[in-house]
Design a protein around this motif. Structure first.
Motif, PDB file in Angstrom:
ATOM      1  N   GLY A 111       0.830  -1.285  -0.008  1.00 25.57           N
ATOM      2  CA  GLY A 111      -0.044   0.195  -0.231  1.00 25.57           C
ATOM      3  C   GLY A 111       0.756   1.348  -0.026  1.00 25.57           C
ATOM      4  O   GLY A 111       1.840   1.332  -0.726  1.00 25.57           O
ATOM      5  N   THR A 112       0.393   2.405   0.666  1.00 22.05           N
ATOM      6  CA  THR A 112       0.823   3.757   0.907  1.00 22.05           C
ATOM      7  C   THR A 112       1.389   3.811   2.315  1.00 22.05           C
ATOM      8  O   THR A 112       0.577   3.255   3.357  1.00 22.05           O
ATOM      9  N   GLY A 113       2.273   4.728   2.299  1.00 19.34           N
ATOM     10  CA  GLY A 113       2.859   5.266   3.869  1.00 19.34           C
ATOM     11  C   GLY A 113       3.639   3.807   4.775  1.00 19.34           C
ATOM     12  O   GLY A 113       3.315   4.215   5.980  1.00 19.34           O
ATOM     13  N   GLU A 114       3.998   3.018   3.943  1.00 21.01           N
ATOM     14  CA  GLU A 114       4.843   2.130   4.701  1.00 21.01           C
ATOM     15  C   GLU A 114       5.843   2.471   5.518  1.00 21.01           C
ATOM     16  O   GLU A 114       6.957   3.264   4.799  1.00 21.01           O
ATOM     17  N   PRO A 115       6.046   2.258   6.663  1.00 27.13           N
ATOM     18  CA  PRO A 115       7.287   2.638   7.453  1.00 27.13           C
ATOM     19  C   PRO A 115       8.552   2.075   6.919  1.00 27.13           C
ATOM     20  O   PRO A 115       8.440   0.804   6.732  1.00 27.13           O
ATOM     21  N   LEU A 116       9.585   2.879   6.300  1.00 30.95           N
ATOM     22  CA  LEU A 116      10.832   2.406   6.107  1.00 30.95           C
ATOM     23  C   LEU A 116      12.233   2.618   6.866  1.00 30.95           C
ATOM     24  O   LEU A 116      12.175   3.858   7.250  1.00 30.95           O
ATOM     25  N   TYR A 117      12.800   1.700   7.232  1.00 32.19           N
ATOM     26  CA  TYR A 117      13.945   1.691   8.279  1.00 32.19           C
ATOM     27  C   TYR A 117      15.079   1.673   7.383  1.00 32.19           C
ATOM     28  O   TYR A 117      15.216   0.781   6.724  1.00 32.19           O
ATOM     29  N   LEU A 118      16.022   2.734   7.619  1.00 34.43           N
ATOM     30  CA  LEU A 118      17.210   2.716   6.790  1.00 34.43           C
ATOM     31  C   LEU A 118      18.550   2.387   7.500  1.00 34.43           C
ATOM     32  O   LEU A 118      18.531   2.809   8.722  1.00 34.43           O
ATOM     33  N   TYR A 119      19.249   1.356   7.158  1.00 37.19           N
ATOM     34  CA  TYR A 119      20.359   1.142   7.723  1.00 37.19           C
ATOM     35  C   TYR A 119      21.633   0.931   6.710  1.00 37.19           C
ATOM     36  O   TYR A 119      21.445   0.793   5.588  1.00 37.19           O
ATOM     37  N   ALA A 120      23.035   1.556   7.291  1.00 34.98           N
ATOM     38  CA  ALA A 120      23.951   1.298   6.311  1.00 34.98           C
ATOM     39  C   ALA A 120      25.103   0.874   6.794  1.00 34.98           C
ATOM     40  O   ALA A 120      25.277   0.450   8.124  1.00 34.98           O
TER      41      ALA A 120
ATOM     42  N   LYS B 243       9.995   6.639  -4.420  1.00 32.68           N
ATOM     43  CA  LYS B 243       8.832   5.861  -3.680  1.00 32.68           C
ATOM     44  C   LYS B 243       8.759   6.378  -2.447  1.00 32.68           C
ATOM     45  O   LYS B 243       7.467   6.388  -1.716  1.00 32.68           O
ATOM     46  N   ILE B 244       9.625   7.282  -1.785  1.00 30.95           N
ATOM     47  CA  ILE B 244       9.496   8.086  -0.749  1.00 30.95           C
ATOM     48  C   ILE B 244       8.738   9.329  -1.101  1.00 30.95           C
ATOM     49  O   ILE B 244       7.883   9.793  -0.377  1.00 30.95           O
ATOM     50  N   ALA B 245       9.177  10.046  -2.210  1.00 25.86           N
ATOM     51  CA  ALA B 245       8.603  11.122  -2.725  1.00 25.86           C
ATOM     52  C   ALA B 245       7.082  11.114  -2.860  1.00 25.86           C
ATOM     53  O   ALA B 245       6.100  12.070  -2.549  1.00 25.86           O
ATOM     54  N   ASP B 246       6.655  10.022  -3.477  1.00 30.53           N
ATOM     55  CA  ASP B 246       5.235   9.734  -4.011  1.00 30.53           C
ATOM     56  C   ASP B 246       4.375   9.094  -2.486  1.00 30.53           C
ATOM     57  O   ASP B 246       3.271   8.755  -2.727  1.00 30.53           O
ATOM     58  N   GLY B 247       5.172   8.919  -1.742  1.00 32.97           N
ATOM     59  CA  GLY B 247       4.311   8.456  -0.348  1.00 32.97           C
ATOM     60  C   GLY B 247       4.104   6.943  -0.225  1.00 32.97           C
ATOM     61  O   GLY B 247       3.647   6.525   0.702  1.00 32.97           O
ATOM     62  N   THR B 248       4.928   6.150  -1.072  1.00 33.29           N
ATOM     63  CA  THR B 248       4.834   4.737  -0.950  1.00 33.29           C
ATOM     64  C   THR B 248       5.547   4.433   0.625  1.00 33.29           C
ATOM     65  O   THR B 248       4.994   3.419   1.177  1.00 33.29           O
ATOM     66  N   PHE B 249       6.627   4.962   0.631  1.00 33.35           N
ATOM     67  CA  PHE B 249       7.470   4.938   1.921  1.00 33.35           C
ATOM     68  C   PHE B 249       7.402   6.015   2.931  1.00 33.35           C
ATOM     69  O   PHE B 249       7.229   7.294   2.276  1.00 33.35           O
TER      70      PHE B 249
ATOM     71  N   GLY C  86       3.621  -1.867  12.533  1.00 30.70           N
ATOM     72  CA  GLY C  86       2.768  -2.694  11.564  1.00 30.70           C
ATOM     73  C   GLY C  86       3.321  -3.254  10.470  1.00 30.70           C
ATOM     74  O   GLY C  86       4.641  -4.058  10.838  1.00 30.70           O
ATOM     75  N   ASP C  87       3.166  -3.204   9.237  1.00 27.45           N
ATOM     76  CA  ASP C  87       4.043  -3.580   8.212  1.00 27.45           C
ATOM     77  C   ASP C  87       4.973  -2.762   7.906  1.00 27.45           C
ATOM     78  O   ASP C  87       4.744  -1.401   7.394  1.00 27.45           O
ATOM     79  N   VAL C  88       6.344  -3.143   7.981  1.00 23.58           N
ATOM     80  CA  VAL C  88       7.336  -2.389   7.574  1.00 23.58           C
ATOM     81  C   VAL C  88       8.458  -2.920   6.560  1.00 23.58           C
ATOM     82  O   VAL C  88       8.596  -4.008   6.417  1.00 23.58           O
ATOM     83  N   ALA C  89       9.049  -1.997   6.024  1.00 20.83           N
ATOM     84  CA  ALA C  89      10.243  -2.333   5.275  1.00 20.83           C
ATOM     85  C   ALA C  89      11.683  -1.897   5.651  1.00 20.83           C
ATOM     86  O   ALA C  89      11.677  -0.936   6.296  1.00 20.83           O
ATOM     87  N   VAL C  90      12.539  -2.835   5.545  1.00 17.06           N
ATOM     88  CA  VAL C  90      13.984  -2.364   6.297  1.00 17.06           C
ATOM     89  C   VAL C  90      15.097  -2.673   5.178  1.00 17.06           C
ATOM     90  O   VAL C  90      15.273  -3.831   4.840  1.00 17.06           O
ATOM     91  N   LEU C  91      15.839  -1.591   5.117  1.00 16.21           N
ATOM     92  CA  LEU C  91      16.980  -1.434   4.073  1.00 16.21           C
ATOM     93  C   LEU C  91      18.320  -2.120   5.239  1.00 16.21           C
ATOM     94  O   LEU C  91      18.742  -1.105   5.839  1.00 16.21           O
TER      95      LEU C  91
END
Length: 369
Positions: free
Chosen positions: A155-164, A186-192, A247-252
């Motif tokens: 969907g949209t607005g999915e929390p994105l956790y960034l690690y490096a 995808k951050i700019a368009d609100g997906t994340f 909730g449902d999240v994405a993790v780099l």
């Protein structure tokens, strides 16, 4: 008087034997010269232990010899290792730097001795003493990780956790740069929506980040390639965020070692319903995690090919020929000629094909295949 002459004669005999003995030692030392010196960052990560064995295997059947030394996370030890190999008469130095900038002085010492320097896997920066760079396409690694997150977004607005990775490693910048190029639209368009970096939030509308901008983000989300540091950061971030960042999240996650630690933290938080987490290196432990649905994917960089490319380049140089290259990377001082190796995205669906059927690993190394 005769007694003094005898003593002098004995001393001369002793000196003659000493000179002969020293000469013997010198010729022994000379006969044990090493053709290719290899310096790797640490023995504490499975990746580099695998590389050690593959380097040894790659030189079998040639007339050349090699010695492999580990820096154990210390730039001072790394420089000492290079000096040791210089003293052993190496003609080619293959080095994966612990710290890209700090390694410059070590390779400059090698270059002064006429040694050809091959930067391996990580680029040595801000020096003209690097002849070649053998690497995976680091931008492609980050892009593959990011694309997996995009393809599996909910969907949209999915929390994105960034690690490096580590801020001292030029590859960490390239990985993140490659990932950002795919994630930013995808951050700019609100997906994340970015959950754990105020610097990334401030730059969310910037498609091409400068080195300084990348540095600001990485400074907030670095793991230093350390599993414990990654674990602590993930715990801190999950404690600090509001409920709408769960909730449902994405993790780099930058690599497999940090991915497993981060995954364990996210899995233990009851407010996290599901997570997609990236990795790279195809470590055995992470392949088992992928099979068990604990880690989502890894970027497979076939080290056999990278080692073969590096050692092939070294042998070509030793044979007095010019090695082939496929591109170049600017290290802050010069454009370093590079040979790039392709990468492969591996998940639960293709792990059998890419890692077992290709004989990279044995099926018996895992359960649940």
């Amino acid at each position: 008087m005769k007694k003094k002459l005898k003593i002098v004669s004995l001393m001369l005999v002793v000196m003659m034997f000493s000179i002969i003995f020293a000469g013997c030692n010198s010729s022994t030392s000379g006969s044990s010269k090493v053709s290719v010196g290899i310096v790797l960052p640490t023995k504490d990560e499975p990746r580099w232990v695998q590389d050690e064995q593959r380097f040894k295997d790659a030189l079998k059947g040639t007339k050349y010899t090699t010695e492999i030394l580990f820096s154990q996370g210390s730039s001072a030890k790394e420089k000492e290792n290079v000096e040791t190999l210089i003293n052993k008469g190496i003609k080619v130095l293959i080095i994966c730097p612990q710290d890209g900038d700090a390694a410059a002085s070590a390779v400059e010492a090698a270059k002064k001795e006429g040694i050809t320097v091959i930067s391996y896997d990580r680029l040595i920066t801000n020096t003209d003493a690097v002849d070649y760079y053998v690497t995976f396409d680091s931008l492609a690694v980050g892009a593959a990780q990011a694309q997996y997150l995009v393809d599996n977004a909910k969907g949209t607005g999915e929390p994105l956790y960034l690690y490096a990775g580590a801020a001292s490693d030029n590859n960490a910048f390239l990985f993140f740069q490659g990932a950002w190029k795919v994630l930013q639209p995808k951050i700019a368009d609100g997906t994340f929506k970015i959950a754990n970096s105020s610097e990334a939030v401030a730059l969310k509308d910037t498609a091409d980040l400068s080195r300084d901008q990348l540095s600001k983000i990485i400074g907030q989300v670095t793991t230093n390639w350390d599993a414990n540091e990654a674990k602590n950061k993930a715990q801190t971030h999950l404690t600090a965020v509001a409920a709408d960042m769960k909730g449902d999240v994405a993790v780099l996650a930058p690599n497999d070692g940090t991915a497993r630690s981060i995954a364990d933290v996210f899995a233990s938080d009851s407010a996290i319903k599901s997570f997609v987490v990236t990795g790279q290196d195809a470590e055995k432990a992470s392949i088992q995690y992928i099979i068990d649905s604990k880690q989502s994917m890894t970027v497979f960089k076939d080290v056999r090919t990278l080692v073969k490319d590096a050692m092939g380049m070294a042998v070509t140089i030793l044979d007095g020929k010019k090695p082939e290259t496929t591109g170049s990377y600017n290290n802050g001082k010069i454009d370093v000629k590079a040979k790039q190796t392709d990468v492969i995205t591996v998940n639960k669906e293709n792990v059998q094909k890419e890692l077992i059927d290709s004989d990279y690993y044995k099926a018996s190394d895992f359960t649940g295949l």
